[in-house]
Design an enzyme around this catalytic site. Structure first.
Site, PDB file in Angstrom:
ATOM      1  CB  ALA A  87      36.747  46.048  26.797  1.00 44.99           C
ATOM      2  CG  ASP A  88      30.054  46.891  26.294  1.00 45.90           C
ATOM      3  OD1 ASP A  88      29.943  47.209  27.492  1.00 45.90           O
ATOM      4  OD2 ASP A  88      29.097  46.473  25.623  1.00 45.90           O
ATOM      5  CB  THR A  89      31.577  41.616  27.306  1.00 52.61           C
ATOM      6  OG1 THR A  89      32.990  41.785  27.232  1.00 52.61           O
ATOM      7  CG2 THR A  89      31.246  40.157  27.046  1.00 52.61           C
TER       8      THR A  89
END
Length: 208
Positions: A87-89
Site C-alpha cells: 500500500a501507499d498513501t
C-alpha cells in the site's frame, strides 16, 4: 471527532474473509490495523523505488503501491499460497501533495496548513490473490480538520506521532482529536483501504 471504536463491523468482516495474509509494507500502523481485524499478518519490507512519478496524484500513489507489490513478488520471501497486500498513501490539500514531515518544524507547518481545512487522502493497494494476476485498487476519503491553535499543534507535536506520518498526523492514535469529521472510509485515511480491498477480493470469487 470521537475515537473510532475498534473493531468495527468492517474490520470483523475483513478478518473473517482474510484470516491471514502477507503485508508488503514496513508500516507498523498498517500491520496493527490488520491485527485488530483478527488477521494473522506476515510482514515483508519491500526494497522498492518510491519516487513520486506520474501525471497526477492518483497515478503516483497507484504506481508506488504497484512497485512495492512487485518487489515482494520478485523476492525470495514470496509465498504463493498467501494473499499479499502492499500500500501507499498520499495527502492532498488544494491540489498539493503533503508527504511525511522531515522534522518537527516541518510537521508544525503541515498542521498549520491543514487547520480548519479539508484535505483529500488517496490510498492505493496492490493485491495478489493466489492463482490470480496482481492488481491495484485506489480509494479516497476527505478529512475536515477543526481550527487548530498553536497550543493544539504543539501539544500534538509533543506526542511524536507526526514523524513518519503522511500529513503529519495519525488518525488511529490521538490524531483524531485534530479532526472535525471524515467523509469516506476511515481506514483509507489510516493508509489501508479495507472496504475497497475486501470488495475487490470478494468480487474475484475467492471469498464469500
Amino acid at each position: 471527532m470521537e475515537r473510532i471504536a475498534e473493531p468495527d463491523d468492517l474490520m470483523l468482516r475483513f478478518g473473517k474473509a482474510v484470516p491471514s495474509l502477507t503485508l508488503a509494507s514496513s508500516s507498523p500502523n498498517r500491520k496493527a490495523l490488520l491485527e485488530r481485524c483478527g488477521c494473522r499478518v506476515r510482514t515483508y519490507a519491500p526494497d522498492a523505488d518510491e519516487t513520486r512519478s506520474g501525471r497526477n496524484p492518483e497515478e503516483i500513489v497507484t504506481s508506488i503501491a504497484g512497485r512495492k507489490l512487485a518487489a515482494y513478488l520478485s523476492s525470495a520471501a514470496y509465498e504463493r499460497e498467501s494473499i499479499a497486500i502492499a500500500a501507499d498513501t498520499l495527502v492532498l490539500i488544494n491540489g498539493m501533495l503533503l508527504g511525511k514531515p522531515k522534522d518537527e518544524e516541518d510537521a508544525r507547518k503541515m498542521l498549520r496548513s491543514l487547520s480548519g481545512k479539508e484535505q483529500v487522502v488517496l490510498s492505493a493497494a496492490g493485491i495478489k490473490i493466489p492463482n490470480k494476476e496482481p492488481y491495484i485498487i485506489l480509494d479516497k476519503a476527505s478529512v475536515i480538520f477543526r481550527p487548530l491553535s498553536d497550543d493544539d499543534i504543539n501539544t500534538y507535536i509533543a506526542t511524536g506521532e507526526s514523524i513518519g506520518a503522511a500529513g503529519a498526523y495519525r488518525l488511529q492514535k490521538t490524531g483524531y482529536t485534530l479532526i472535525d469529521r471524515i467523509i469516506g472510509d476511515w481506514t483509507t485515511v489510516v493508509g489501508l483501504p479495507l472496504a475497497a480491498i475486501l470488495d475487490s477480493i470478494c468480487q474475484r470469487g475467492n471469498h464469500e
